[in-house]
Design an enzyme around this catalytic site. Structure first.
Site, short mmCIF file in Angstrom:
data_model
loop_
_atom_site.label_atom_id
_atom_site.label_comp_id
_atom_site.label_asym_id
_atom_site.label_seq_id
_atom_site.Cartn_x
_atom_site.Cartn_y
_atom_site.Cartn_z
CD GLU A 180 27.46 39.87 47.64
OE1 GLU A 180 27.68 40.80 48.61
OE2 GLU A 180 28.50 39.40 47.13
CE LYS A 222 27.88 42.67 45.71
NZ LYS A 222 28.56 43.81 46.04
P1 13P Z 1 33.43 41.47 43.95
O1 13P Z 1 32.98 42.48 43.07
O2 13P Z 1 34.95 41.66 44.17
O3 13P Z 1 33.25 40.31 43.67
O4 13P Z 1 32.90 41.94 45.43
C1 13P Z 1 31.56 42.23 45.47
C2 13P Z 1 31.26 42.40 46.91
O5 13P Z 1 30.80 43.18 47.50
C3 13P Z 1 31.39 40.89 47.64
O6 13P Z 1 30.76 40.85 48.79
#
Ligand code: 13P
Length: 343
Positions: A180, A222
């Site tokens: 991510e 992600k």
């Molecule tokens: P949000 O969808 O609220 O951005 O959170 C996703 C997430 O896991 C952030 O690390």
């Protein structure tokens, strides 16, 4: 030797049947902040009760293929005395775990951060695998600040390198890493600037993943969607977000990647659904990866508000949660419509 077959299968299963992921892995400080905003007591028991409500939501498994837990939750029990992992498994939802230790200021780089948590990670992953985690998550944050000329290459590289070392450790442990790299939405920059920074970031992330010998079929990316800054005076339609985001990804996300699951990042629940829908509707059959979701706020916000810490609101909160999960599953098929919000 890594178990390639298992990693590929898990990655595929996470986003199978047009389902998505539910991020319910807020760290204690983040969860407390969201509770405080709604006047909910910030205690371990309230966090447990809230997450218990989530995992026992009827029909959640019809739209959610995997849920990301926080360490505290993994060690708590649900109302019936079982573990959260068991509750998820019963619902047909794969259990995952956030393993990073949060982002800290990057030395000599004011305004930028690097995610920590690599020390001891091999041992922690072995324990998480024993507790039933099938996948993990590590979040890096990249800041856009035009006045300060951010992000720097150093910040992107430090975060990309950490993501790659984390991903390699996960795969050794038989756990699928969610990679991510989040380019934050804060700022007044136009969508073009977000596109440029997102492209640069993803390019460096995949370079580092390659150097670390990570199996791309066994990861889930992600990312942020490519959007204008929250304070940008020129906001754009869902179609423009879809075209710009996919345009960037086609250049820098290898076709082998197991799947893409967007974060919501502060978009409204409606925007997050409409934009995901536009990507799947406009590029149906033309993309090499499944394009899904891994939302926290865009799925949970209406539910947390409905609950507000009161047991009597449990059913209403679960309905709100199930609704958002279902609408996002429809968005994966390109079948979401804003008119469904009213229904
Ligand atoms: P949000 O969808 O609220 O951005 O959170 C996703 C997430 O896991 C952030 O690390």
């Amino acid at each position: 030797m890594i178990d390639e077959r298992k990693l590929r299968q898990t990655a595929m299963q996470m986003l199978a049947s047009d389902k998505g992921l539910l991020a319910m892995d807020e760290s204690n400080p983040t969860c407390n902040k969201r509770f405080a905003a709604l006047g909910i007591a910030q205690t371990p028991e309230m966090r447990r009760a809230y997450r218990d409500l989530i995992v026992s939501t009827p029909k959640l498994g019809e739209s959610i293929g995997g849920a990301i837990l926080y360490d505290e939750t993994l060690r708590q029990t649900t109302h019936d005395g079982g573990s959260f992992v068991q509750a998820l498994e019963r619902a047909g939802i794969l259990p995952g775990i956030k393993v990073d230790a949060g982002s800290k200021p990057l030395a000599l780089h004011e305004g930028e951060q690097v995610t920590e948590g690599l020390d001891g990670l091999r041992d922690r992953l072995a324990e998480y695998a024993k507790l039933g985690a099938r996948f993990a998550k590590w979040r890096a944050v990249i800041v856009i600040d035009e006045a300060k000329h951010l992000p720097t290459r150093t910040a992107i590289e430090a975060n990309a390198h950490a993501l790659a070392r984390y991903a390699a450790l996960c795969q050794e442990a038989g756990i699928v890493p969610i990679v991510e790299p989040e380019v934050l939405m804060d700022g007044a920059h136009p969508i073009e600037r977000c596109a440029e920074v997102t492209e640069r970031t993803l390019h460096l992330v995949f370079h580092q993943l390659r150097l670390a010998r990570v199996l791309l079929e066994g990861i889930i990316l992600k990312p942020n969607m490519v959007v204008p800054g929250l304070k940008c005076p020129t906001q754009v339609s869902a179609d423009v977000v879809a075209d710009t985001t996919i345009g960037v990804f086609r250049r820098v996300v290898p076709a082998a990647v197991g799947g893409i699951a967007f974060l919501s990042g502060g978009q409204s629940p409606q925007d997050a659904s409409a934009r995901l829908n536009a990507m799947n509707a406009r590029f149906k059959g033309a993309l090499p990866w499944p394009v899904g979701f891994s939302y926290a706020r865009a799925i949970q916000d209406p539910a947390m508000k409905a609950w507000s810490g009161q047991e009597k609101n449990t059913v209403a909160a679960q309905q709100a949660l199930e609704t958002r999960a279902r609408l996002n599953r429809l968005a994966r098929r390109g079948e979401y419509d804003a008119a469904l919000e009213a229904a």
